[in-house]
Design a protein around this motif. Sequence first.
Motif, PDB file in Angstrom:
ATOM      1  N   GLU A 129       0.826  -1.206   0.000  1.00 23.59           N
ATOM      2  CA  GLU A 129       0.000   0.000   0.000  1.00 23.59           C
ATOM      3  C   GLU A 129       0.866   1.264   0.000  1.00 23.59           C
ATOM      4  O   GLU A 129       0.516   2.262  -0.649  1.00 23.59           O
ATOM      5  CB  GLU A 129      -0.943  -0.001   1.201  1.00 23.59           C
ATOM      6  N   GLN A 133       0.655   4.078  -2.869  1.00 18.49           N
ATOM      7  CA  GLN A 133       0.415   5.487  -2.552  1.00 18.49           C
ATOM      8  C   GLN A 133       1.462   6.374  -3.225  1.00 18.49           C
ATOM      9  O   GLN A 133       1.129   7.422  -3.794  1.00 18.49           O
ATOM     10  CB  GLN A 133       0.443   5.692  -1.035  1.00 18.49           C
ATOM     11  N   ARG A 136       0.689   6.601  -6.869  1.00 12.61           N
ATOM     12  CA  ARG A 136      -0.409   7.534  -7.141  1.00 12.61           C
ATOM     13  C   ARG A 136       0.091   8.973  -7.156  1.00 12.61           C
ATOM     14  O   ARG A 136      -0.396   9.804  -7.926  1.00 12.61           O
ATOM     15  CB  ARG A 136      -1.515   7.358  -6.094  1.00 12.61           C
TER      16      ARG A 136
END
Length: 520
Positions: A129, A133, A136
Motif C-alpha cells: 500500500e 500510494q 499515485r
Amino acid sequence: MARMTFQQAMDLGLSHHRDGRLKEAESIYRQIIAADPRQSDAFHFLAIVALQSGRVDAALELLGRALALEPNSADYHNTLGQSLLMAGRREEGIAAFRKAIEFRSPFPEASINLAVALYQSNHVKHGIEVCRQLIRQIPEHSQAWNNLGIMLRDQNNMDEAIGAFYKAIQFKPDNADATTNLGNALREVGRFDEAVESLRKAVELSPQWPIAHHNLGSNLLLNGQWEQGWTEFEWRCRIKHPQPVCLDFPRPRWDGGAIKGRTILVHAEQGLGDTIQFIRYLPRVVERGASIVLMCQPPLKKLLIDFPGLKQLITTSDPSPEVDCHCPLMSLPVIFKTTLDAVPADIPYLKADSDLSFKWRQRLADITTKKKVGLVWAGRKAHIEDRTRSMALSVLSPLAKVHDIYFISLQKDLSPEQSSHPSFTSNWFDRTNELNDFADTAALIDRLDLVISVDTAIAHLAGAMGKPVWLLLSYVPDWRWMLHREDTPWYPTMKLFRQKTLGDWQPVVERVMQELACLK
C-alpha cells in the motif's frame, strides 16, 4: 570559520562528504556546531557521517540533538528511521519513516524506506500500500514500481508483479535491478525464453553485477544451455551480500591448470544437497595427481569420512590447513567442462555404514510383506524457494490408501503437527528422532525400497547411493533438474514427477499413487 560564512562552511563540509572524505567533513561540521550550537543541519550531517562510519549510537544521539532544534524536519526523521533500522529497532524505524512522510508528502525516499522496512517486518500488504500510494503521487517512480513488483511476487501475485516490473523498466530503461527481477518473475511463471532475454539485458545494463550474471547462469543451466550456463554461474562467488556465497582463502584459486603433486582445499558451499551432488567430481581431481582436503558442512562429516581419495576431511567450523590452492566445490563442473552427455554418474558413490545399516535392518524387521518407502515432504524454511518446493504431509495423505506400502518418515526438524497425519497410521514408521546426521539417514535409506521426496538433500543422498528415488518437483524447479525431462543425468536411479501447473501438487500425487500401486 572566522574567514567564511556558515553557508560557505556547510558547502565545504558537504563537498568533502560527497567525495567520501568523511573525516574532513566531520571536522567542518563540528567547527560549525562549535561556532553556533543551533545549526541543526550540521548535527544532521554529522549523524549521517557517524552512520556511514558504523557508529549507530553516535548517529542516534546526534539526530536527537538535531530534532530537538527542528522537530518537524522530514529529512531528520527519515535519517532517524535508517539509524533505528541499523540499530535493530525496526518498529521504531517504521514510525520514524511515517513521521517523515507526515511532515512532507510526497517524500519518495522515506516512502521507499518505509515500504522496505514493512516488507522486512513481514508486513507485506502494508508495504504494498505504501508503494501504491507513492505511485499515485508520482506515477513514473521506477523504484516504487520495482519494489511493488517484489512484494507482489512475494504474495504470489505473479501477473501483477510482472506488470509492475515492466512499468519500472518503462520509466527507467536502464534499471538493471528491475530487469533482473523481471527475468526472475518470468522464470517463475514458466516463460523461460523471455526470462533469459531479460537477464541478458540486465547483464548488458550492469556488466559487473554478480547477481545478474548468476541468475542468467541458473536460467541457462535450467534450459540445458550448459556451456555458457556454467560460466555465468561462476559469478555466484562474487556475490558478497547478504553474505558471501563462496568462501575465500589466502591461497590461489585453482583454475583447472596443472595440479599434480599439489594439495588442494575443495570447500563446500551453499546447501547440503549441493555438497552431496558435486563431490562426485573429487575422483577426477585425484586423477590429475592432486591431494584433496575436503571442507564440508558438519552434518555430512560422518557420512563422507571414508570418501575415496581424500587426504583429509574437515568441516566449515574447523581452521583451514596449509594447502597449495583452493576451489569451491560447485566450480568443478566448469573446470571439467561438463556437458549433458558427460556428467560423472558412477553411481553409487556414497554408501551407508554397514553397522548402522544393520541396526536399521533390525528395527524394520517386523515389516516383512510390504514395500518400505521413505517420505520427505518439506525442506528448510530458510531456503529461498521453499514456498514452492515444500508441501504439508496432508498433501501426500492419498498415498496412504495404496496397499502393501509401508511409509518410513525421513523428515527432520518439524513440529509434531507438521510431521504426522491421521491418514498414516497402521502403515507409518517414524524414528527420525534417532537420525542425528546424514550417516544415520543413509543407513536408514539403505534398508528402504524407494525414497519419495521433494527437492531436498535427502533426495540427493538417496540418488548418490543408487537408491530408487521419485523426486517431486515444483512447476519451475531448481536449475539442476532442467525442464520437461522425467530423468536426470545426475542420478540414473531417479525419476522426476513435475507439476504441470504452478502450485498444484494434486496431479503429481495422483500419478505417484498410480505408480506406487504398480510397484512390484
